[in-house]
Write a protein that holds these residues in place. Structure first.
Motif, short mmCIF file in Angstrom:
data_model
loop_
_atom_site.label_atom_id
_atom_site.label_comp_id
_atom_site.label_asym_id
_atom_site.label_seq_id
_atom_site.Cartn_x
_atom_site.Cartn_y
_atom_site.Cartn_z
N ARG A 23 0.67 -1.12 0.07
CA ARG A 23 -0.03 -0.19 0.17
C ARG A 23 1.02 1.25 0.05
N LEU A 24 0.62 2.36 -1.04
CA LEU A 24 1.21 3.54 -1.06
C LEU A 24 0.47 4.52 -0.90
N SER A 25 0.80 5.69 -0.16
CA SER A 25 -0.03 6.76 -0.18
C SER A 25 0.03 7.65 -1.29
N ARG A 26 -0.47 8.51 -1.44
CA ARG A 26 -0.96 9.32 -2.57
C ARG A 26 0.49 9.85 -3.34
N HIS A 27 1.45 10.12 -2.43
CA HIS A 27 2.75 10.42 -2.86
C HIS A 27 3.84 9.26 -3.11
N GLY A 28 3.26 8.11 -3.13
CA GLY A 28 4.10 6.83 -3.45
C GLY A 28 5.03 6.43 -2.12
N VAL A 29 4.47 6.72 -1.05
CA VAL A 29 5.34 6.29 -0.06
C VAL A 29 4.61 5.29 0.67
N ASP A 30 5.67 4.26 0.88
CA ASP A 30 5.24 2.91 1.72
C ASP A 30 4.75 3.39 3.10
N ARG A 31 3.32 3.11 3.39
CA ARG A 31 3.07 3.25 4.73
C ARG A 31 3.33 2.49 5.68
N GLY A 32 3.74 1.05 5.20
CA GLY A 32 4.14 0.34 6.28
C GLY A 32 5.59 0.61 6.83
N LEU A 33 6.35 0.94 5.70
CA LEU A 33 7.78 1.41 6.22
C LEU A 33 7.69 2.64 7.29
N ALA A 34 6.97 3.71 6.82
CA ALA A 34 6.68 4.78 7.76
C ALA A 34 6.40 4.46 9.10
N ILE A 35 5.10 3.54 9.39
CA ILE A 35 4.47 3.16 10.64
C ILE A 35 5.85 2.32 11.46
N SER A 37 8.96 2.61 11.00
CA SER A 37 10.08 3.42 11.41
C SER A 37 9.78 4.13 12.67
N LEU A 38 8.40 4.43 12.99
CA LEU A 38 8.13 5.42 14.05
C LEU A 38 8.01 4.35 15.22
N ALA A 39 7.46 3.17 14.87
CA ALA A 39 7.06 2.02 16.00
C ALA A 39 8.61 1.62 16.47
N LEU A 40 9.52 1.65 15.58
CA LEU A 40 10.87 1.11 16.09
C LEU A 40 11.67 2.19 16.60
N VAL A 57 21.26 9.16 19.94
CA VAL A 57 19.98 9.45 19.48
C VAL A 57 20.04 9.99 18.02
N VAL A 58 21.03 10.87 17.71
CA VAL A 58 21.22 11.52 16.54
C VAL A 58 21.63 10.36 15.50
N VAL A 59 22.62 9.45 16.05
CA VAL A 59 22.94 8.46 14.97
C VAL A 59 21.92 7.42 14.71
N ALA A 60 21.13 7.12 15.58
CA ALA A 60 19.89 6.36 15.53
C ALA A 60 18.89 6.79 14.35
N TRP A 61 18.48 8.28 14.66
CA TRP A 61 17.60 8.55 13.76
C TRP A 61 18.08 8.93 12.27
N VAL A 62 19.23 9.43 12.28
CA VAL A 62 19.87 9.48 10.86
C VAL A 62 19.74 8.01 10.19
N GLY A 63 20.03 6.84 10.81
CA GLY A 63 20.05 5.52 10.16
C GLY A 63 18.58 5.40 9.80
N ILE A 64 17.51 5.69 10.54
CA ILE A 64 16.06 5.77 10.28
C ILE A 64 15.65 6.45 8.99
N ALA A 66 17.71 7.59 6.79
CA ALA A 66 18.31 7.00 5.64
C ALA A 66 17.53 5.65 5.00
N ILE A 67 17.19 4.87 6.04
CA ILE A 67 16.40 3.87 5.48
C ILE A 67 15.06 4.23 5.01
N ASP A 68 14.36 5.26 5.42
CA ASP A 68 13.01 5.77 4.70
C ASP A 68 13.23 6.45 3.52
N LEU A 69 14.52 7.09 3.42
CA LEU A 69 14.70 7.92 1.99
C LEU A 69 15.12 6.64 1.14
N ALA A 70 15.78 5.64 1.51
CA ALA A 70 16.09 4.64 0.37
C ALA A 70 14.79 3.98 -0.05
#
Length: 80
Positions: A23-35, A37-40, A57-64, A66-70
């Motif tokens: 499932r993708l949003s109107r902008h083509g973003v995978d909702r599952g990946l976004a959810i 990312s926030l849950a983890l 914290v900065v390193v953890a969120w930079v990694g998150i 990066a995964i979302d952008l990929a």
């Protein structure tokens, strides 16, 4: 519309290029990946903050991020 050109029944898109029916949003973003990312991200922030404070914290969120952008990049299939 989905990537194959037909609209979804609820205004979302389906990624038919991967054959997974993601499932993708109107902008083509995978909702599952976004959810996910926030849950983890919440417990990861707590652990990283407790272990390494602000730099952790900065390193953890930079990694998150990066995964979302990929995951948001268009998938390019290489010819075999």
């Amino acid at each position: 519309m989905n990537r194959s050109g037909s609209p979804g029944d609820d205004g979302t898109q389906r990624d038919s290029s991967a054959g997974s029916g993601t499932r993708l949003s109107r902008h083509g973003v995978d909702r599952g990946l976004a959810i996910a990312s926030l849950a983890l991200g919440i417990p990861l922030t707590a652990v990283a903050g407790g272990a390494a404070r602000l730099p952790g914290v900065v390193v953890a969120w930079v990694g998150i991020v990066a995964i979302d952008l990929a995951g948001a990049l268009p998938h390019r299939h290489r010819p075999d």
